[in-house]
Design an enzyme around this catalytic site. Sequence first.
Site, PDB file in Angstrom:
ATOM      1  CE  LYS A   1      18.739   5.185  13.369  1.00  0.00           C
ATOM      2  NZ  LYS A   1      19.923   4.303  13.480  1.00  0.00           N
TER       3      LYS A   1
ATOM      4  NE  ARG B   1      35.045   1.803   5.860  1.00  0.00           N
ATOM      5  CZ  ARG B   1      34.453   2.782   6.538  1.00  0.00           C
ATOM      6  NH1 ARG B   1      33.542   2.491   7.437  1.00  0.00           N
ATOM      7  NH2 ARG B   1      34.786   4.026   6.352  1.00  0.00           N
TER       8      ARG B   1
ATOM      9  CD  GLU C   1      33.631  -1.240   9.581  1.00  0.00           C
ATOM     10  OE1 GLU C   1      32.396  -1.171   9.483  1.00  0.00           O
ATOM     11  OE2 GLU C   1      34.384  -0.218   9.608  1.00  0.00           O
TER      12      GLU C   1
END
Length: 634
Positions: A278, A392, A364
């Site tokens: 990354k 969610r 979540e």
Amino acid sequence: MTTANTACPELFPLLDEVCGPKALRDLPPGMLTALAAEIRAFLLAKVTAVGGHLGPNLGTVELTLALHRVFDSPHDTLLFDTGHQAYVHKILTGRAAGFGSLRQAGGLSGYPSRAESVHDVIENSHASTALGYADGLAKARQLAGEGDRAVVAVVGDGALTGGMAWEALNNLGAAPDRPVIVVLNDNARSYAPTVGALAHHLRRLRVEVRGSGGGCPGAPAPGRGAIGPLPAARTLFELLGFAYLGPVDGHHIPALEETLCIARDLRMPAVVHVVTVKGKGYAPAEGDLAECMHAVGVIDPQTGRPAQAAAVPTWTQVFAGELCALGERHEDVVAITAAMPGPTGLARFQRRFPDRCFDVGIAEQHAVTSAAGLAMGGLHPVVAVYATFLNRAIDQVLMDVALHRLPVTFVLDRAGITGPDGPSHHGMWDLTFLGAVPGLRVAAPRDAAQLRELLAEAVADTSGPTALRFPKASVGADLPALRRHGVVDILHRTGDRDVLLVGIGPLAGAACTAAADLAAHGIGVTVVDPRWVLPVPAELTDLAAGHRLVATVEDNTRCGGIGAAVTRALADAGATVPVQVLALPGHFLPHGSRAGILAAAGLTTDGITQRVLGAVNSPPALAEAPVTPAKRPV
């Protein structure tokens, strides 16, 4: 060849020629390394100037080049999970010239956008969804007899921690006649380092498989960037029914292309395990600032530091400090994050109380139910998530927490308009959803002092669940109350009891300024901040019934929310006072600045003033509206 991609041919001559996937496929392989370097330079120049997701895109340059060379988009379908790593995809599909207005009003979206290009298929930027889309698309292709159209889903190791991803893998792996290719972009991070058993499994694959070379007929030879799988179905993916190819060096284009070709030709569900870095090629994004470089504002490209230091703290920073203070005083307070300790302000608590902070990954739903279990065990969990991501887990809030009347506090960052991240990130539905949850109390602090006070009240509440919401913004000056009436703060009062302005959270400041403007028109205004906005406090209903007009001001959608709740409460009390609901429109809002979007919705001083004036001057006239006496002296 047309040169119209970047509008800067003198700076990016090679990239300017690649105005679409076909031009990329026609490019000689020997020029790809130079093209990758130009793309990284382009990203650094553009994203540091306007802000956006930097680290994810620097890490997927070679991977995206290989994908567009092996697969023929849009005939073949490329799906990017979460979507914040799709900048290179946008560049390669002819949109480089638009990066000067990236994430600005009317400009290029920071996520895939169906309105921008036929190469963008999904634009939901919530994580862990691409594999579900891929499953449905593959079924549609099969039913339509379009077996020649590949379906490829790019999903990060962080997003693979989400439950939806595994629900999709369960279906994909059991269908050998639907050849979906899952490209696992493994950089060992989401925002923070990826956590959990899956992260351990991927780490083992990276370490134990690298250098083995064997296991897959036709796999690229060791030493060229790609390594064969473990023998005897020792990967989790193989046990689920996938062919497993990798790990592959995600920055070695020949190995990537060869492995993707193998996966395409297998004609069965396959996982291509790609290992990337990354922030590749940019030292600040690869080093200590890696988490900060995931998404950036305007920064100095040389140092990676913000171009201008913030003069005042953000809401998130105030919350972070106060939660640590509460943690010092209350040993039962614990914190939960869904892979975002830094962005939600929990990193500070995590450092101070490492045994009392739990990162559950991008999950979540699990975060909320796990919090329920913690509360059942005698603790007080604080679940810190973006407001849009709590959407969610509404079922878990409703059935796993509220049904059991458990003391769990939800802290909703980025509530209301977030700005440049666009429709999937605006937190404009939380008040609507949470207003339907029995026994849940919701607070909306107007300033830093109230955030501290309300958070302390929330974690002291043992009767059931609570929630606090605040925006993505800097905190303004504290707005003191004239006095408190029950739980309601009275902020401003001038003249007769003509209009009651109910300012929700930080919009209370604009309501107070509008009240002064309305006084110049001879209109008496009382401005209140309910503090605890849901359920509607009885004191607020009493105050409202004593005025001729009520106007509620909130950055939630008009469908539901505070305005609807106040209207319903007044009707239940038999009060006939009319209510004007000033809120966000009930449709998906585009990206742009927070201030600009709020202004367009009329949620500014001028907008509030004009809306109230319009209501006052429309029949029936204000003077003709009946006043219901308040039930309590105010």
